[in-house]
Design an enzyme around this catalytic site. Sequence first.
Site, short mmCIF file in Angstrom:
data_model
loop_
_atom_site.label_atom_id
_atom_site.label_comp_id
_atom_site.label_asym_id
_atom_site.label_seq_id
_atom_site.Cartn_x
_atom_site.Cartn_y
_atom_site.Cartn_z
N HIS A 1 38.33 29.36 12.34
CA HIS A 1 39.75 29.39 12.42
C HIS A 1 40.42 28.23 13.58
O HIS A 1 40.42 28.53 14.59
CB HIS A 1 40.01 30.89 13.08
CG HIS A 1 41.56 31.23 13.10
ND1 HIS A 1 42.39 30.41 13.84
CD2 HIS A 1 41.98 32.20 12.38
CE1 HIS A 1 43.35 31.31 13.55
NE2 HIS A 1 43.33 32.23 12.81
N GLU B 1 41.95 26.28 8.34
CA GLU B 1 40.69 26.98 8.61
C GLU B 1 40.00 26.86 7.15
O GLU B 1 40.56 27.16 6.24
CB GLU B 1 41.12 28.41 8.89
CG GLU B 1 42.04 28.55 10.17
CD GLU B 1 42.78 29.88 10.21
OE1 GLU B 1 42.09 30.80 9.94
OE2 GLU B 1 43.96 29.95 10.41
O1 TA6 Z 1 44.65 32.72 10.29
C1 TA6 Z 1 45.94 33.08 10.83
C2 TA6 Z 1 45.98 34.50 11.23
O2 TA6 Z 1 45.46 35.45 10.32
C3 TA6 Z 1 47.43 34.81 11.73
O3 TA6 Z 1 47.96 35.68 10.89
C4 TA6 Z 1 47.33 35.20 12.94
O4 TA6 Z 1 47.00 36.60 13.18
C5 TA6 Z 1 46.30 34.28 13.56
O5 TA6 Z 1 45.22 34.36 12.77
C6 TA6 Z 1 45.59 34.60 14.97
O6 TA6 Z 1 44.92 35.69 14.96
P1 TA6 Z 1 44.25 36.36 16.52
O7 TA6 Z 1 43.74 37.45 15.99
O8 TA6 Z 1 43.37 35.04 16.92
O9 TA6 Z 1 45.46 36.49 17.26
#
Ligand code: TA6
Length: 300
Positions: A169, A272
């Site tokens: 991520h 990602e």
């Molecule tokens: O990858 C994008 C995502 O799924 C968004 O929807 C947002 O939730 C982000 O990840 C961050 O997630 P986190 O749990 O690290 O706050």
Amino acid sequence: MDIKILQERFASHKEISFRILGDGLLMVNINNAQASASISLQGAMVTNWAPLGQQAVIWVSDNSFYEAGRSIRGGIPVCWPWFGQHETESSFPAHGFVRAKMWDLDTVEQLDNGASRLQFSYTLTNEDKKFWPHECSLRLRVTIGTQLEIALHTHNSGQQLFTISEALHTYFNISDIGKVSVSGLEGGDYLDKVEDFKQKTQQGKIIFNGEVDRVYLDTQGTCRIEDPIMKRDIVISKKGSDSTVVWNPWEERSIAMVDMGKQAYRTMLCVETANAARNKVAIAAGNTHTMQATYSLESR
Ligand code: TA6
């Protein structure tokens, strides 16, 4: 994992050092002839990578917390064994549970080309079984040089096939979200999380003038974050990944996240490397699945 044990174990490696960040996060810093980097042993999370003479490529929030059990806001969180919300258990943590767990640093290698290769592993505990009742082992291999290569290996050591979704991520450091574009996903189908996962098709490059939260499906190609202000492309290539997630929270979501801050969204962008939605991965008993991302810079 104790800092003194690590310092003794890797005393011969002058290119790495260990430190404690915040209220107890153990970090390993890498400084070699090609690049510098930092990795938190919690989550085996890369929090910094900069090739020599270059601006940081990985972004971390100025408001991030550095505390045990809480994922740093930014860096390269390892989302495993599910991406996003758990499919059936709303009480389970988003993006799986290993990004907030202490990993082991098993090996450090100095490669002939001057890069450094660190291998981390996570051994699931009995406590984890409530989230993930399968026998498996997890390794993350990080190679730091003029490129950054991250490989996540899932080995099914049990008797039953299991299915995972996963993501590296990665938060990238950009000049300004209003000035950059992402190429390489043109024509791809995506699920638009901003519109209740509605399926759409990408027309042209991705530009940003509001919240973007998209899971591009069946995408194996190389993407580029094109940054005319920093005069560089961040080139993102991958193997073993069929999904690409693109996320910028924009202002309202950024303000709502206590570890982001009002304007933080302007200088970050997540692209990602993932396997999510219909690209989930089935791993048969005895098999190992590897998902790998490689980041490099090209001048514009
Ligand atoms: O990858 C994008 C995502 O799924 C968004 O929807 C947002 O939730 C982000 O990840 C961050 O997630 P986190 O749990 O690290 O706050």
